[in-house]
Design a protein around this motif. Structure first.
Motif, PDB file in Angstrom:
ATOM      1  N   PRO A 150      -3.547   3.348  -5.201  1.00  0.00           N
ATOM      2  CA  PRO A 150      -2.842   3.038  -6.443  1.00  0.00           C
ATOM      3  C   PRO A 150      -2.012   1.761  -6.329  1.00  0.00           C
ATOM      4  N   ASN A 151      -2.238   0.846  -7.239  1.00  0.00           N
ATOM      5  CA  ASN A 151      -1.472  -0.399  -7.316  1.00  0.00           C
ATOM      6  C   ASN A 151      -1.519  -1.183  -6.006  1.00  0.00           C
ATOM      7  N   GLY A 152      -2.520  -0.943  -5.179  1.00  0.00           N
ATOM      8  CA  GLY A 152      -2.630  -1.661  -3.904  1.00  0.00           C
ATOM      9  C   GLY A 152      -1.438  -1.416  -2.998  1.00  0.00           C
ATOM     10  N   CYS A 153      -0.826  -0.240  -3.129  1.00  0.00           N
ATOM     11  CA  CYS A 153       0.380   0.138  -2.381  1.00  0.00           C
ATOM     12  C   CYS A 153       1.528  -0.846  -2.644  1.00  0.00           C
ATOM     13  N   SER A 154       1.441  -1.578  -3.734  1.00  0.00           N
ATOM     14  CA  SER A 154       2.487  -2.512  -4.178  1.00  0.00           C
ATOM     15  C   SER A 154       2.854  -3.556  -3.131  1.00  0.00           C
ATOM     16  N   GLY A 155       2.017  -3.715  -2.124  1.00  0.00           N
ATOM     17  CA  GLY A 155       2.327  -4.665  -1.064  1.00  0.00           C
ATOM     18  C   GLY A 155       3.370  -4.141  -0.088  1.00  0.00           C
ATOM     19  N   HIS A 156       3.731  -2.856  -0.217  1.00  0.00           N
ATOM     20  CA  HIS A 156       4.773  -2.274   0.627  1.00  0.00           C
ATOM     21  C   HIS A 156       4.260  -1.111   1.467  1.00  0.00           C
ATOM     22  N   GLY A 157       2.966  -1.105   1.738  1.00  0.00           N
ATOM     23  CA  GLY A 157       2.386  -0.043   2.537  1.00  0.00           C
ATOM     24  C   GLY A 157       0.938  -0.354   2.844  1.00  0.00           C
ATOM     25  N   SER A 158       0.304   0.564   3.548  1.00  0.00           N
ATOM     26  CA  SER A 158      -1.100   0.379   3.888  1.00  0.00           C
ATOM     27  C   SER A 158      -1.928   1.492   3.266  1.00  0.00           C
ATOM     28  N   CYS A 159      -3.154   1.151   2.919  1.00  0.00           N
ATOM     29  CA  CYS A 159      -4.062   2.088   2.269  1.00  0.00           C
ATOM     30  C   CYS A 159      -4.828   2.851   3.341  1.00  0.00           C
ATOM     31  N   GLY A 160      -4.746   4.178   3.289  1.00  0.00           N
ATOM     32  CA  GLY A 160      -5.403   5.000   4.288  1.00  0.00           C
ATOM     33  C   GLY A 160      -6.554   5.801   3.722  1.00  0.00           C
ATOM     34  N   SER A 161      -6.917   6.852   4.435  1.00  0.00           N
ATOM     35  CA  SER A 161      -8.030   7.692   4.007  1.00  0.00           C
ATOM     36  C   SER A 161      -7.698   8.378   2.695  1.00  0.00           C
ATOM     37  N   ASN A 162      -8.747   8.679   1.934  1.00  0.00           N
ATOM     38  CA  ASN A 162      -8.617   9.304   0.617  1.00  0.00           C
ATOM     39  C   ASN A 162      -7.775   8.472  -0.343  1.00  0.00           C
ATOM     40  N   LYS A 212      -4.910   6.997  -0.023  1.00  0.00           N
ATOM     41  CA  LYS A 212      -3.501   7.386  -0.014  1.00  0.00           C
ATOM     42  C   LYS A 212      -2.687   6.319   0.703  1.00  0.00           C
ATOM     43  N   CYS A 213      -1.586   5.908   0.064  1.00  0.00           N
ATOM     44  CA  CYS A 213      -0.707   4.894   0.645  1.00  0.00           C
ATOM     45  C   CYS A 213       0.196   5.498   1.724  1.00  0.00           C
ATOM     46  N   THR A 214       0.399   4.725   2.777  1.00  0.00           N
ATOM     47  CA  THR A 214       1.410   5.043   3.780  1.00  0.00           C
ATOM     48  C   THR A 214       2.434   3.933   3.687  1.00  0.00           C
ATOM     49  N   CYS A 215       3.618   4.268   3.158  1.00  0.00           N
ATOM     50  CA  CYS A 215       4.647   3.264   2.898  1.00  0.00           C
ATOM     51  C   CYS A 215       5.295   2.787   4.192  1.00  0.00           C
ATOM     52  N   ASP A 249       2.666   4.978  -4.818  1.00  0.00           N
ATOM     53  CA  ASP A 249       2.154   3.621  -4.648  1.00  0.00           C
ATOM     54  C   ASP A 249       3.146   2.705  -3.926  1.00  0.00           C
ATOM     55  N   CYS A 250       4.143   3.285  -3.255  1.00  0.00           N
ATOM     56  CA  CYS A 250       5.141   2.535  -2.467  1.00  0.00           C
ATOM     57  C   CYS A 250       5.899   1.515  -3.324  1.00  0.00           C
ATOM     58  N   SER A 251       6.121   1.826  -4.598  1.00  0.00           N
ATOM     59  CA  SER A 251       6.771   0.874  -5.505  1.00  0.00           C
ATOM     60  C   SER A 251       8.280   1.078  -5.609  1.00  0.00           C
ATOM     61  N   LEU A 252       8.793   2.184  -5.090  1.00  0.00           N
ATOM     62  CA  LEU A 252      10.223   2.463  -5.197  1.00  0.00           C
ATOM     63  C   LEU A 252      10.923   2.214  -3.866  1.00  0.00           C
TER      64      LEU A 252
END
Length: 66
Positions: free
Chosen positions: A3-15, A17-20, A34-37
């Motif tokens: 979602p939202n490319g993890c807002s540039g504040h995390g990495s995209c993982g399996s399924n 899902k963002c890891t912030c 989406d690591c936006s907050l």
């Protein structure tokens, strides 16, 4: 796609899902799906109820200042 490319504040993982990203001390620096907050750093609370002798200022987000 995450979602939202993890807002540039995390990495995209399996399924998709963002890891912030974390702060150097291991606390979360960003949150939400989406690591936006952004989170506030933790520090001793300015105001708190004593839980025991010499324990009245726990480590909390934004020092309980909002």
């Amino acid at each position: 796609y995450c979602p939202n490319g993890c807002s540039g504040h995390g990495s995209c993982g399996s399924n998709d899902k963002c890891t912030c990203y974390l702060r150097p001390n291991g606390d979360a620096a960003w949150t939400s799906h989406d690591c936006s907050l952004r989170t506030c750093p933790k520090s001793a609370a300015w105001v708190a109820v004593a839980t025991a002798a010499n324990e009245a200022h726990p480590s909390v987000e934004c020092s309980n200042k909002g």
